[in-house]
Design a protein around this motif. Sequence first.
Motif, mmCIF file in Angstrom:
data_model
loop_
_atom_site.group_PDB
_atom_site.id
_atom_site.type_symbol
_atom_site.label_atom_id
_atom_site.label_comp_id
_atom_site.label_asym_id
_atom_site.label_seq_id
_atom_site.Cartn_x
_atom_site.Cartn_y
_atom_site.Cartn_z
ATOM 1 N N ALA A 47 0.826 -1.213 0.000
ATOM 2 C CA ALA A 47 0.000 0.000 0.000
ATOM 3 C C ALA A 47 0.860 1.263 0.000
ATOM 4 N N GLU A 48 1.942 1.250 0.765
ATOM 5 C CA GLU A 48 2.834 2.411 0.794
ATOM 6 C C GLU A 48 3.475 2.647 -0.577
ATOM 7 N N LYS A 49 3.922 1.574 -1.210
ATOM 8 C CA LYS A 49 4.565 1.685 -2.523
ATOM 9 C C LYS A 49 3.584 2.191 -3.571
ATOM 10 N N ARG A 50 2.406 1.557 -3.649
ATOM 11 C CA ARG A 50 1.406 1.978 -4.645
ATOM 12 C C ARG A 50 0.909 3.381 -4.368
ATOM 13 N N GLY A 51 0.737 3.732 -3.113
ATOM 14 C CA GLY A 51 0.291 5.080 -2.758
ATOM 15 C C GLY A 51 1.299 6.123 -3.189
ATOM 16 N N SER A 52 2.560 5.858 -2.923
ATOM 17 C CA SER A 52 3.619 6.781 -3.319
ATOM 18 C C SER A 52 3.680 6.934 -4.836
ATOM 19 N N GLN A 53 3.543 5.829 -5.544
ATOM 20 C CA GLN A 53 3.544 5.878 -7.004
ATOM 21 C C GLN A 53 2.331 6.650 -7.522
ATOM 22 N N GLY A 54 1.195 6.496 -6.867
ATOM 23 C CA GLY A 54 -0.006 7.238 -7.249
ATOM 24 C C GLY A 54 0.173 8.732 -7.053
ATOM 25 N N VAL A 55 0.796 9.116 -5.957
ATOM 26 C CA VAL A 55 1.079 10.530 -5.695
ATOM 27 C C VAL A 55 2.014 11.079 -6.770
ATOM 28 N N ASP A 56 3.040 10.316 -7.107
ATOM 29 C CA ASP A 56 3.974 10.745 -8.146
ATOM 30 C C ASP A 56 3.265 10.921 -9.491
ATOM 31 N N HIS A 57 2.370 9.999 -9.814
ATOM 32 C CA HIS A 57 1.639 10.076 -11.080
ATOM 33 C C HIS A 57 0.750 11.315 -11.119
ATOM 34 N N ALA A 58 0.024 11.566 -10.027
ATOM 35 C CA ALA A 58 -0.845 12.749 -9.975
ATOM 36 C C ALA A 58 -0.015 14.018 -10.111
ATOM 37 N N SER A 59 1.117 14.052 -9.452
ATOM 38 C CA SER A 59 1.998 15.220 -9.521
ATOM 39 C C SER A 59 2.518 15.429 -10.941
ATOM 40 N N SER A 60 2.877 14.336 -11.604
ATOM 41 C CA SER A 60 3.395 14.454 -12.973
ATOM 42 C C SER A 60 2.311 14.936 -13.937
ATOM 43 N N GLU A 61 1.052 14.738 -13.560
ATOM 44 C CA GLU A 61 -0.081 15.210 -14.361
ATOM 45 C C GLU A 61 -0.475 16.635 -13.975
ATOM 46 N N GLY A 62 0.253 17.225 -13.033
ATOM 47 C CA GLY A 62 -0.003 18.600 -12.621
ATOM 48 C C GLY A 62 -1.168 18.756 -11.660
ATOM 49 N N ARG A 63 -1.544 17.677 -10.980
ATOM 50 C CA ARG A 63 -2.654 17.739 -10.037
ATOM 51 C C ARG A 63 -2.182 17.621 -8.604
ATOM 52 N N LYS A 64 -2.993 18.139 -7.690
ATOM 53 C CA LYS A 64 -2.717 18.033 -6.260
ATOM 54 C C LYS A 64 -3.618 16.998 -5.601
ATOM 55 N N THR A 65 -4.445 16.345 -6.397
ATOM 56 C CA THR A 65 -5.360 15.330 -5.893
ATOM 57 C C THR A 65 -5.035 13.993 -6.544
ATOM 58 N N VAL A 66 -4.867 12.965 -5.709
ATOM 59 C CA VAL A 66 -4.652 11.614 -6.217
ATOM 60 C C VAL A 66 -6.021 11.015 -6.518
ATOM 61 N N ARG A 67 -6.161 10.509 -7.730
ATOM 62 C CA ARG A 67 -7.426 9.923 -8.173
ATOM 63 C C ARG A 67 -7.259 8.428 -8.405
ATOM 64 N N ARG A 68 -8.391 7.784 -8.599
ATOM 65 C CA ARG A 68 -8.391 6.354 -8.898
ATOM 66 C C ARG A 68 -7.472 6.054 -10.083
ATOM 67 N N GLU A 69 -7.538 6.896 -11.088
ATOM 68 C CA GLU A 69 -6.729 6.663 -12.295
ATOM 69 C C GLU A 69 -5.234 6.685 -11.994
ATOM 70 N N ASP A 70 -4.828 7.449 -10.998
ATOM 71 C CA ASP A 70 -3.403 7.494 -10.627
ATOM 72 C C ASP A 70 -2.958 6.176 -9.998
ATOM 73 N N ILE A 71 -3.818 5.629 -9.149
ATOM 74 C CA ILE A 71 -3.483 4.333 -8.521
ATOM 75 C C ILE A 71 -3.504 3.240 -9.591
ATOM 76 N N ARG A 72 -4.498 3.291 -10.466
ATOM 77 C CA ARG A 72 -4.565 2.276 -11.528
ATOM 78 C C ARG A 72 -3.375 2.370 -12.475
ATOM 79 N N ALA A 73 -2.873 3.560 -12.683
ATOM 80 C CA ALA A 73 -1.719 3.743 -13.573
ATOM 81 C C ALA A 73 -0.454 3.109 -13.000
ATOM 82 N N THR A 74 -0.453 2.807 -11.707
ATOM 83 C CA THR A 74 0.736 2.224 -11.096
ATOM 84 C C THR A 74 0.778 0.707 -11.248
ATOM 85 N N ARG A 75 -0.294 0.106 -11.780
ATOM 86 C CA ARG A 75 -0.299 -1.332 -12.019
ATOM 87 C C ARG A 75 0.696 -1.653 -13.114
ATOM 88 N N ARG A 76 1.421 -2.712 -12.925
ATOM 89 C CA ARG A 76 2.383 -3.143 -13.939
ATOM 90 C C ARG A 76 2.372 -4.629 -14.071
#
Length: 76
Positions: A47-76
């Motif tokens: 959960a910590e790893k995926r959460g951190s990756q989700g935050v990074d993804h949202a930030s790279s998209e220029g947002r301050k809110t982590v969304r479902r799509e950010d967590i889903r984007a961390t799936r590999r």
Amino acid sequence: MADDYSTIADDHEFSKSKIHQFLKEAGDMRVGDDAVEELRDELEEFAEKRGSQGVDHASSEGRKTVRREDIRATRR
């Protein structure tokens, strides 16, 4: 001897009682404390790893809110 799976607060995000319940529901077996602790540690690490990756993804998209799509984007 009854197992004490109370929800007393500790340094973990997931309660031992809930992890114990998940394991019991997975099969008709007894569940050892060491199994509960190991699964809880692994879930928290995941959960910590995926959460951190989700935050990074949202930030790279220029947002301050982590969304479902950010967590889903961390799936590999």
